[in-house]
Design a protein around this motif. Structure first.
Motif, PDB file in Angstrom:
ATOM      1  N   GLN A 269       8.648  -2.806  -4.332  1.00  0.00           N
ATOM      2  CA  GLN A 269       7.316  -3.406  -4.266  1.00  0.00           C
ATOM      3  C   GLN A 269       6.726  -3.242  -2.867  1.00  0.00           C
ATOM      4  OE1 GLN A 269       5.387  -5.022  -6.608  1.00  0.00           O
ATOM      5  NE2 GLN A 269       3.796  -5.341  -5.082  1.00  0.00           N
ATOM      6  N   ASP A 270       7.518  -3.572  -1.842  1.00  0.00           N
ATOM      7  CA  ASP A 270       7.041  -3.463  -0.466  1.00  0.00           C
ATOM      8  C   ASP A 270       6.749  -2.015  -0.086  1.00  0.00           C
ATOM      9  OD1 ASP A 270       7.315  -6.192  -0.231  1.00  0.00           O
ATOM     10  OD2 ASP A 270       9.171  -6.106   0.945  1.00  0.00           O
ATOM     11  N   ALA A 271       7.594  -1.102  -0.516  1.00  0.00           N
ATOM     12  CA  ALA A 271       7.415   0.315  -0.184  1.00  0.00           C
ATOM     13  C   ALA A 271       6.111   0.850  -0.764  1.00  0.00           C
ATOM     14  CB  ALA A 271       8.601   1.122  -0.695  1.00  0.00           C
ATOM     15  N   VAL A 272       5.867   0.581  -2.019  1.00  0.00           N
ATOM     16  CA  VAL A 272       4.655   1.081  -2.656  1.00  0.00           C
ATOM     17  C   VAL A 272       3.426   0.403  -2.048  1.00  0.00           C
ATOM     18  CG1 VAL A 272       3.387   1.235  -4.832  1.00  0.00           C
ATOM     19  CG2 VAL A 272       5.833   1.723  -4.781  1.00  0.00           C
ATOM     20  N   GLU A 273       3.529  -0.875  -1.759  1.00  0.00           N
ATOM     21  CA  GLU A 273       2.413  -1.582  -1.137  1.00  0.00           C
ATOM     22  C   GLU A 273       2.093  -0.996   0.238  1.00  0.00           C
ATOM     23  OE1 GLU A 273       1.224  -6.076   0.263  1.00  0.00           O
ATOM     24  OE2 GLU A 273       2.547  -5.837  -1.468  1.00  0.00           O
ATOM     25  N   LEU A 274       3.108  -0.664   1.024  1.00  0.00           N
ATOM     26  CA  LEU A 274       2.887  -0.038   2.333  1.00  0.00           C
ATOM     27  C   LEU A 274       2.162   1.299   2.202  1.00  0.00           C
ATOM     28  CD1 LEU A 274       6.255  -0.736   4.184  1.00  0.00           C
ATOM     29  CD2 LEU A 274       3.991  -1.534   4.851  1.00  0.00           C
ATOM     30  N   VAL A 275       2.577   2.089   1.227  1.00  0.00           N
ATOM     31  CA  VAL A 275       1.943   3.392   1.020  1.00  0.00           C
ATOM     32  C   VAL A 275       0.475   3.216   0.639  1.00  0.00           C
ATOM     33  CG1 VAL A 275       1.899   5.432  -0.455  1.00  0.00           C
ATOM     34  CG2 VAL A 275       4.061   4.597   0.440  1.00  0.00           C
ATOM     35  N   VAL A 276       0.184   2.301  -0.250  1.00  0.00           N
ATOM     36  CA  VAL A 276      -1.197   2.082  -0.688  1.00  0.00           C
ATOM     37  C   VAL A 276      -2.044   1.568   0.465  1.00  0.00           C
ATOM     38  CG1 VAL A 276      -2.670   0.709  -2.218  1.00  0.00           C
ATOM     39  CG2 VAL A 276      -0.571   1.747  -3.092  1.00  0.00           C
ATOM     40  N   ARG A 277      -1.507   0.616   1.239  1.00  0.00           N
ATOM     41  CA  ARG A 277      -2.263   0.086   2.388  1.00  0.00           C
ATOM     42  C   ARG A 277      -2.523   1.175   3.426  1.00  0.00           C
ATOM     43  NH1 ARG A 277      -2.984  -5.330   2.404  1.00  0.00           N
ATOM     44  NH2 ARG A 277      -1.704  -6.547   0.988  1.00  0.00           N
TER      45      ARG A 277
ATOM     46  N   TYR B 271      -2.749   4.411   2.849  1.00  0.00           N
ATOM     47  CA  TYR B 271      -3.730   5.323   2.262  1.00  0.00           C
ATOM     48  C   TYR B 271      -5.148   4.770   2.451  1.00  0.00           C
ATOM     49  CZ  TYR B 271      -6.040   8.303  -1.168  1.00  0.00           C
ATOM     50  OH  TYR B 271      -6.886   9.184  -1.778  1.00  0.00           O
ATOM     51  N   ILE B 272      -5.314   3.487   2.203  1.00  0.00           N
ATOM     52  CA  ILE B 272      -6.624   2.854   2.357  1.00  0.00           C
ATOM     53  C   ILE B 272      -7.049   2.866   3.821  1.00  0.00           C
ATOM     54  CG2 ILE B 272      -7.851   0.641   2.191  1.00  0.00           C
ATOM     55  CD1 ILE B 272      -6.153   0.131  -0.372  1.00  0.00           C
ATOM     56  N   ALA B 273      -6.137   2.538   4.731  1.00  0.00           N
ATOM     57  CA  ALA B 273      -6.455   2.533   6.161  1.00  0.00           C
ATOM     58  C   ALA B 273      -6.856   3.929   6.636  1.00  0.00           C
ATOM     59  CB  ALA B 273      -5.265   2.021   6.967  1.00  0.00           C
ATOM     60  N   ARG B 274      -6.154   4.952   6.179  1.00  0.00           N
ATOM     61  CA  ARG B 274      -6.511   6.328   6.549  1.00  0.00           C
ATOM     62  C   ARG B 274      -7.910   6.669   6.054  1.00  0.00           C
ATOM     63  NH1 ARG B 274      -1.624  10.509   6.557  1.00  0.00           N
ATOM     64  NH2 ARG B 274       0.004   9.117   7.291  1.00  0.00           N
ATOM     65  N   GLY B 275      -8.238   6.238   4.857  1.00  0.00           N
ATOM     66  CA  GLY B 275      -9.574   6.487   4.324  1.00  0.00           C
ATOM     67  C   GLY B 275     -10.653   5.835   5.169  1.00  0.00           C
TER      68      GLY B 275
ATOM     69  N   ARG C  37     -10.394   5.065   8.386  1.00  0.00           N
ATOM     70  CA  ARG C  37     -10.469   5.778   9.667  1.00  0.00           C
ATOM     71  C   ARG C  37     -11.233   7.080   9.511  1.00  0.00           C
ATOM     72  NH1 ARG C  37      -4.968   4.074   9.962  1.00  0.00           N
ATOM     73  NH2 ARG C  37      -4.257   6.171   9.444  1.00  0.00           N
ATOM     74  N   THR C  38     -11.010   7.783   8.414  1.00  0.00           N
ATOM     75  CA  THR C  38     -11.723   9.037   8.176  1.00  0.00           C
ATOM     76  C   THR C  38     -13.219   8.775   8.026  1.00  0.00           C
ATOM     77  OG1 THR C  38      -9.797  10.007   7.111  1.00  0.00           O
ATOM     78  CG2 THR C  38     -11.930  11.015   6.622  1.00  0.00           C
ATOM     79  N   GLU C  39     -13.578   7.725   7.287  1.00  0.00           N
ATOM     80  CA  GLU C  39     -14.989   7.383   7.126  1.00  0.00           C
ATOM     81  C   GLU C  39     -15.616   7.064   8.476  1.00  0.00           C
ATOM     82  OE1 GLU C  39     -15.090   4.102   4.429  1.00  0.00           O
ATOM     83  OE2 GLU C  39     -14.616   5.334   2.688  1.00  0.00           O
ATOM     84  N   ALA C  40     -14.903   6.338   9.322  1.00  0.00           N
ATOM     85  CA  ALA C  40     -15.436   5.969  10.632  1.00  0.00           C
ATOM     86  C   ALA C  40     -15.646   7.213  11.502  1.00  0.00           C
ATOM     87  CB  ALA C  40     -14.493   4.993  11.339  1.00  0.00           C
ATOM     88  N   ARG C  41     -14.686   8.140  11.495  1.00  0.00           N
ATOM     89  CA  ARG C  41     -14.836   9.363  12.287  1.00  0.00           C
ATOM     90  C   ARG C  41     -15.982  10.209  11.770  1.00  0.00           C
ATOM     91  NH1 ARG C  41      -9.081   9.797  12.002  1.00  0.00           N
ATOM     92  NH2 ARG C  41      -9.372  11.381  10.416  1.00  0.00           N
ATOM     93  N   THR C  42     -16.092  10.327  10.469  1.00  0.00           N
ATOM     94  CA  THR C  42     -17.159  11.125   9.869  1.00  0.00           C
ATOM     95  C   THR C  42     -18.509  10.517  10.184  1.00  0.00           C
ATOM     96  OG1 THR C  42     -15.673  11.758   8.080  1.00  0.00           O
ATOM     97  CG2 THR C  42     -18.012  12.083   7.708  1.00  0.00           C
ATOM     98  N   GLU C  43     -18.608   9.197  10.102  1.00  0.00           N
ATOM     99  CA  GLU C  43     -19.860   8.518  10.405  1.00  0.00           C
ATOM    100  C   GLU C  43     -20.248   8.741  11.859  1.00  0.00           C
ATOM    101  OE1 GLU C  43     -21.572   3.986  10.768  1.00  0.00           O
ATOM    102  OE2 GLU C  43     -19.979   4.382   9.323  1.00  0.00           O
ATOM    103  N   LEU C  44     -19.288   8.681  12.778  1.00  0.00           N
ATOM    104  CA  LEU C  44     -19.563   8.900  14.196  1.00  0.00           C
ATOM    105  C   LEU C  44     -20.069  10.319  14.430  1.00  0.00           C
ATOM    106  CD1 LEU C  44     -19.502   7.899  17.109  1.00  0.00           C
ATOM    107  CD2 LEU C  44     -17.109   8.636  17.223  1.00  0.00           C
ATOM    108  N   LYS C  45     -19.423  11.306  13.801  1.00  0.00           N
ATOM    109  CA  LYS C  45     -19.865  12.699  13.947  1.00  0.00           C
ATOM    110  C   LYS C  45     -21.270  12.885  13.395  1.00  0.00           C
ATOM    111  CE  LYS C  45     -15.371  14.951  13.894  1.00  0.00           C
ATOM    112  NZ  LYS C  45     -14.482  15.857  13.157  1.00  0.00           N
TER     113      LYS C  45
END
Length: 66
Positions: free
Chosen positions: A26-34, A36-40, A42-50
């Motif tokens: 449960q913890d492992a899958v939750e870490l992966v999902v969290r 994945y969301i955090a990376r998304g 960060r990507t949105e923030a970088r794209t918005e800045l550019k």
């Protein structure tokens, strides 16, 4: 928060547990999902800045050429 039950391949979950260094599936899958969301986010923030920088550059008056 609401909970959701899903079925995953056991080998996949074990590999995630090893990579994440946790003993609970449960913890492992939750870490992966969290992650994945955090990376998304960060990507949105970088794209918005550019995009914002590009718009500001395009909006500046250009020097006459010729």
């Amino acid at each position: 928060m609401a909970k959701v039950e899903i079925s995953l391949d056991a080998e996949l979950v074990v590999e995630v547990m090893v990579l994440a260094g946790v003993g609970s599936p449960q913890d492992a899958v939750e870490l992966v999902v969290r992650d994945y969301i955090a990376r998304g986010h960060r990507t949105e923030a970088r794209t918005e800045l550019k995009d914002r920088t590009r718009r500001e550059t395009d909006a500046r008056p250009q020097e006459p050429q010729g």
